[in-house]
Design a protein around this motif. Structure first.
Motif, PDB file in Angstrom:
ATOM      1  N   LEU A  85      32.489  38.168  27.769  1.00  0.00           N
ATOM      2  CA  LEU A  85      31.670  37.471  27.735  1.00  0.00           C
ATOM      3  C   LEU A  85      31.170  37.564  25.528  1.00  0.00           C
ATOM      4  CD1 LEU A  85      29.196  38.493  30.358  1.00  0.00           C
ATOM      5  CD2 LEU A  85      30.996  36.596  30.898  1.00  0.00           C
ATOM      6  N   TYR A  86      30.546  38.453  25.172  1.00  0.00           N
ATOM      7  CA  TYR A  86      30.618  37.930  23.421  1.00  0.00           C
ATOM      8  C   TYR A  86      31.739  37.194  23.131  1.00  0.00           C
ATOM      9  CZ  TYR A  86      26.642  40.984  24.222  1.00  0.00           C
ATOM     10  OH  TYR A  86      25.104  41.831  24.048  1.00  0.00           O
ATOM     11  N   LYS A  87      32.563  37.446  23.369  1.00  0.00           N
ATOM     12  CA  LYS A  87      33.922  37.425  22.544  1.00  0.00           C
ATOM     13  C   LYS A  87      34.277  35.350  22.704  1.00  0.00           C
ATOM     14  CE  LYS A  87      38.311  38.546  21.264  1.00  0.00           C
ATOM     15  NZ  LYS A  87      39.628  39.637  21.384  1.00  0.00           N
ATOM     16  N   PRO A 132      33.604  34.647  43.505  1.00  0.00           N
ATOM     17  CA  PRO A 132      34.285  35.075  44.992  1.00  0.00           C
ATOM     18  C   PRO A 132      34.708  36.782  44.499  1.00  0.00           C
ATOM     19  CG  PRO A 132      35.142  32.708  43.552  1.00  0.00           C
ATOM     20  CD  PRO A 132      34.143  33.116  43.058  1.00  0.00           C
ATOM     21  N   PRO A 133      35.137  37.026  45.372  1.00  0.00           N
ATOM     22  CA  PRO A 133      35.593  38.588  45.231  1.00  0.00           C
ATOM     23  C   PRO A 133      37.351  38.595  44.325  1.00  0.00           C
ATOM     24  CG  PRO A 133      35.079  38.513  47.623  1.00  0.00           C
ATOM     25  CD  PRO A 133      34.836  37.090  46.987  1.00  0.00           C
ATOM     26  N   MET A 134      36.857  39.500  43.548  1.00  0.00           N
ATOM     27  CA  MET A 134      38.422  39.918  42.647  1.00  0.00           C
ATOM     28  C   MET A 134      40.159  39.491  43.984  1.00  0.00           C
ATOM     29  SD  MET A 134      39.120  42.282  39.315  1.00  0.00           S
ATOM     30  CE  MET A 134      37.400  41.647  38.861  1.00  0.00           C
ATOM     31  N   SER A 135      40.933  39.309  43.197  1.00  0.00           N
ATOM     32  CA  SER A 135      41.651  39.386  44.059  1.00  0.00           C
ATOM     33  C   SER A 135      42.492  41.077  43.574  1.00  0.00           C
ATOM     34  CB  SER A 135      43.089  38.349  43.161  1.00  0.00           C
ATOM     35  OG  SER A 135      43.677  38.666  41.901  1.00  0.00           O
ATOM     36  N   ASP A 136      43.417  41.178  44.600  1.00  0.00           N
ATOM     37  CA  ASP A 136      44.130  42.487  44.929  1.00  0.00           C
ATOM     38  C   ASP A 136      44.663  43.101  43.012  1.00  0.00           C
ATOM     39  OD1 ASP A 136      42.767  42.739  46.832  1.00  0.00           O
ATOM     40  OD2 ASP A 136      44.755  43.021  47.808  1.00  0.00           O
ATOM     41  N   GLU A 137      45.668  42.151  42.540  1.00  0.00           N
ATOM     42  CA  GLU A 137      46.441  42.063  41.287  1.00  0.00           C
ATOM     43  C   GLU A 137      45.045  42.364  40.433  1.00  0.00           C
ATOM     44  OE1 GLU A 137      49.089  39.683  38.771  1.00  0.00           O
ATOM     45  OE2 GLU A 137      48.686  38.340  40.441  1.00  0.00           O
ATOM     46  N   LEU A 138      43.518  41.698  40.179  1.00  0.00           N
ATOM     47  CA  LEU A 138      43.143  41.804  39.260  1.00  0.00           C
ATOM     48  C   LEU A 138      42.537  43.224  39.023  1.00  0.00           C
ATOM     49  CD1 LEU A 138      41.378  38.150  38.455  1.00  0.00           C
ATOM     50  CD2 LEU A 138      43.255  39.212  37.446  1.00  0.00           C
ATOM     51  N   ILE A 139      42.097  43.642  40.634  1.00  0.00           N
ATOM     52  CA  ILE A 139      41.469  44.770  40.400  1.00  0.00           C
ATOM     53  C   ILE A 139      42.363  45.952  40.152  1.00  0.00           C
ATOM     54  CG2 ILE A 139      40.741  46.386  42.451  1.00  0.00           C
ATOM     55  CD1 ILE A 139      39.393  44.202  44.551  1.00  0.00           C
ATOM     56  N   GLN A 140      43.724  45.655  40.882  1.00  0.00           N
ATOM     57  CA  GLN A 140      44.298  46.944  40.012  1.00  0.00           C
ATOM     58  C   GLN A 140      45.427  46.931  38.712  1.00  0.00           C
ATOM     59  OE1 GLN A 140      47.547  46.480  42.848  1.00  0.00           O
ATOM     60  NE2 GLN A 140      46.198  46.821  45.212  1.00  0.00           N
ATOM     61  N   GLY A 141      44.728  45.739  37.803  1.00  0.00           N
ATOM     62  CA  GLY A 141      44.725  45.433  36.351  1.00  0.00           C
ATOM     63  C   GLY A 141      43.794  45.737  35.508  1.00  0.00           C
ATOM     64  N   ASN A 142      42.936  45.716  34.509  1.00  0.00           N
ATOM     65  CA  ASN A 142      42.312  46.186  33.879  1.00  0.00           C
ATOM     66  C   ASN A 142      41.002  45.725  34.180  1.00  0.00           C
ATOM     67  OD1 ASN A 142      40.651  46.731  31.265  1.00  0.00           O
ATOM     68  ND2 ASN A 142      42.306  45.835  30.272  1.00  0.00           N
ATOM     69  N   TYR A 143      40.041  46.242  35.200  1.00  0.00           N
ATOM     70  CA  TYR A 143      39.022  46.036  36.145  1.00  0.00           C
ATOM     71  C   TYR A 143      38.340  44.983  35.705  1.00  0.00           C
ATOM     72  CZ  TYR A 143      35.557  45.799  40.086  1.00  0.00           C
ATOM     73  OH  TYR A 143      34.856  45.800  40.695  1.00  0.00           O
ATOM     74  N   GLU A 144      37.618  45.814  34.279  1.00  0.00           N
ATOM     75  CA  GLU A 144      36.146  45.613  33.729  1.00  0.00           C
ATOM     76  C   GLU A 144      36.593  44.239  33.176  1.00  0.00           C
ATOM     77  OE1 GLU A 144      36.749  48.394  33.841  1.00  0.00           O
ATOM     78  OE2 GLU A 144      35.321  49.763  35.522  1.00  0.00           O
ATOM     79  N   ILE A 149      36.628  38.031  33.119  1.00  0.00           N
ATOM     80  CA  ILE A 149      37.517  36.315  34.107  1.00  0.00           C
ATOM     81  C   ILE A 149      37.417  35.761  35.343  1.00  0.00           C
ATOM     82  CG2 ILE A 149      40.057  35.795  34.390  1.00  0.00           C
ATOM     83  CD1 ILE A 149      41.215  37.967  32.088  1.00  0.00           C
ATOM     84  N   GLN A 150      36.757  36.472  35.602  1.00  0.00           N
ATOM     85  CA  GLN A 150      36.409  36.760  37.123  1.00  0.00           C
ATOM     86  C   GLN A 150      34.758  35.283  36.672  1.00  0.00           C
ATOM     87  OE1 GLN A 150      34.626  39.566  39.514  1.00  0.00           O
ATOM     88  NE2 GLN A 150      34.743  38.348  41.400  1.00  0.00           N
ATOM     89  N   ILE A 151      33.846  35.785  35.903  1.00  0.00           N
ATOM     90  CA  ILE A 151      32.490  34.928  35.373  1.00  0.00           C
ATOM     91  C   ILE A 151      32.980  33.853  34.974  1.00  0.00           C
ATOM     92  CG2 ILE A 151      30.818  34.827  34.539  1.00  0.00           C
ATOM     93  CD1 ILE A 151      30.663  38.484  34.842  1.00  0.00           C
ATOM     94  N   LEU A 152      33.728  33.762  33.558  1.00  0.00           N
ATOM     95  CA  LEU A 152      33.902  32.210  33.593  1.00  0.00           C
ATOM     96  C   LEU A 152      35.018  31.430  34.684  1.00  0.00           C
ATOM     97  CD1 LEU A 152      33.115  34.095  30.733  1.00  0.00           C
ATOM     98  CD2 LEU A 152      35.133  32.966  29.867  1.00  0.00           C
ATOM     99  N   MET A 167      22.685  33.435  34.637  1.00  0.00           N
ATOM    100  CA  MET A 167      23.135  34.309  35.066  1.00  0.00           C
ATOM    101  C   MET A 167      24.166  34.310  36.424  1.00  0.00           C
ATOM    102  SD  MET A 167      19.579  33.153  37.377  1.00  0.00           S
ATOM    103  CE  MET A 167      18.620  33.959  36.327  1.00  0.00           C
ATOM    104  N   VAL A 168      24.248  35.535  37.247  1.00  0.00           N
ATOM    105  CA  VAL A 168      25.714  35.087  38.194  1.00  0.00           C
ATOM    106  C   VAL A 168      25.292  36.096  38.648  1.00  0.00           C
ATOM    107  CG1 VAL A 168      27.261  35.993  36.578  1.00  0.00           C
ATOM    108  CG2 VAL A 168      27.876  34.003  37.787  1.00  0.00           C
ATOM    109  N   LEU A 169      26.239  36.394  40.421  1.00  0.00           N
ATOM    110  CA  LEU A 169      26.682  37.266  40.784  1.00  0.00           C
ATOM    111  C   LEU A 169      28.012  37.086  40.539  1.00  0.00           C
ATOM    112  CD1 LEU A 169      24.297  36.491  44.108  1.00  0.00           C
ATOM    113  CD2 LEU A 169      23.515  37.827  42.214  1.00  0.00           C
ATOM    114  N   ILE A 170      28.563  38.648  41.723  1.00  0.00           N
ATOM    115  CA  ILE A 170      29.592  39.099  41.903  1.00  0.00           C
ATOM    116  C   ILE A 170      30.443  39.516  43.261  1.00  0.00           C
ATOM    117  CG2 ILE A 170      31.334  40.121  40.828  1.00  0.00           C
ATOM    118  CD1 ILE A 170      30.893  38.329  38.572  1.00  0.00           C
ATOM    119  N   GLY A 171      31.026  38.737  43.314  1.00  0.00           N
ATOM    120  CA  GLY A 171      31.024  38.808  45.232  1.00  0.00           C
ATOM    121  C   GLY A 171      31.606  39.963  45.329  1.00  0.00           C
ATOM    122  N   ASN A 172      30.620  41.131  45.766  1.00  0.00           N
ATOM    123  CA  ASN A 172      30.357  42.687  46.690  1.00  0.00           C
ATOM    124  C   ASN A 172      30.643  43.437  45.608  1.00  0.00           C
ATOM    125  OD1 ASN A 172      34.104  41.104  49.022  1.00  0.00           O
ATOM    126  ND2 ASN A 172      31.335  42.156  49.441  1.00  0.00           N
TER     127      ASN A 172
END
Length: 233
Positions: A85-87, A132-144, A149-152, A167-172
């Motif tokens: 986010l800072y970057k 929306p909830p993160m895809s399985d591919e992104l979850i299994q990758g560099n999650y944090e 990326i999910q927020i942007l 402010m934002v909510l991250i699904g789940n």
């Protein structure tokens, strides 16, 4: 403690203490960071340390590429999200993440928080978005990192400005907030939690409750933030 980073460590520490004092965290969950743009770093809470044991010197200094610059403890597990986010949003000075009850409940519902009342409109003119909830591919990758990326992506898809909606909510998952400094990020976390609870109660009382009408949204937002704002001293 290095004098070079003393100021942002203290700012970060105070913001984390406030997050806990406001009841927005559960045990060691939750974190706030404070940025030092001049030196290209930020201070963030160490991972898993009880709030009552924290000291200003415990705050960890990290750069925007997630390298630890100063600190003996491991930084928050959410550090990569803060760094992303800072970057990408060079105008923000603080980021907060909580596990507050009503904010998390809305995130788990995967729904935006509708703008029902003037308390919401005092702070922003839009629904609070839920990514929306993160895809399985992104979850299994560099999650944090991918959470950033999910927020942007959410703000891009919904055509929302992060300068207007801090402010934002991250699904789940839960909420992230930001602001001009760490204190404002914490302030936004509390506002989000209060608005989330009000919206929940509104729908319990009247499941068909209408959104706040545009004229009231504009009036309440402008009197605090418009060019002719007259709220406060």
């Amino acid at each position: 403690m290095s004098s070079k980073y003393k100021s942002i460590k203290e700012e970060c520490y105070q913001a984390n203490m406030e997050l806990n004092a406001l009841g927005l965290v559960v045990y060691t969950f939750g974190n706030v960071s404070a940025v030092d743009r001049e030196n290209g770093v930020f201070a963030i809470k160490p991972s898993g340390v009880p709030y009552e044991e924290l000291k200003p010197e415990d705050m960890v200094i990290v750069d925007f590429d997630n390298h630890i610059i100063e600190g003996k403890l491991r930084p928050s597990s959410d550090t990569k999200t803060h760094a992303y986010l800072y970057k990408n949003w060079e105008d923000i000075g603080g980021v907060a993440h909580t596990h507050a009850k009503f904010s998390c409940a809305w995130a788990q519902s995967q729904l935006d928080i509708p703008i029902f009342g003037t308390t919401h409109a005092d702070h922003l003119t839009a629904d609070i978005p839920c990514a929306p909830p993160m895809s399985d591919e992104l979850i299994q990758g560099n999650y944090e990192h991918n959470t950033g990326i999910q927020i942007l992506d959410c703000f891009k898809d919904k055509n929302i400005s992060h300068k207007e909606v801090e402010m934002v909510l991250i699904g789940n998952h839960g909420p992230f907030t930001w602001g001009k400094n760490a204190a404002k990020a914490v302030y936004n976390s509390k506002v989000l939690e209060v608005v989330a609870e009000m919206a929940y109660l509104t729908l319990q009382i009247n499941p068909k409750a209408p959104r706040l009408k545009d004229s009231l949204i504009k009036k309440h937002y402008d009197r605090k933030h418009g060019k002719d704002a007259y709220y406060g001293q």
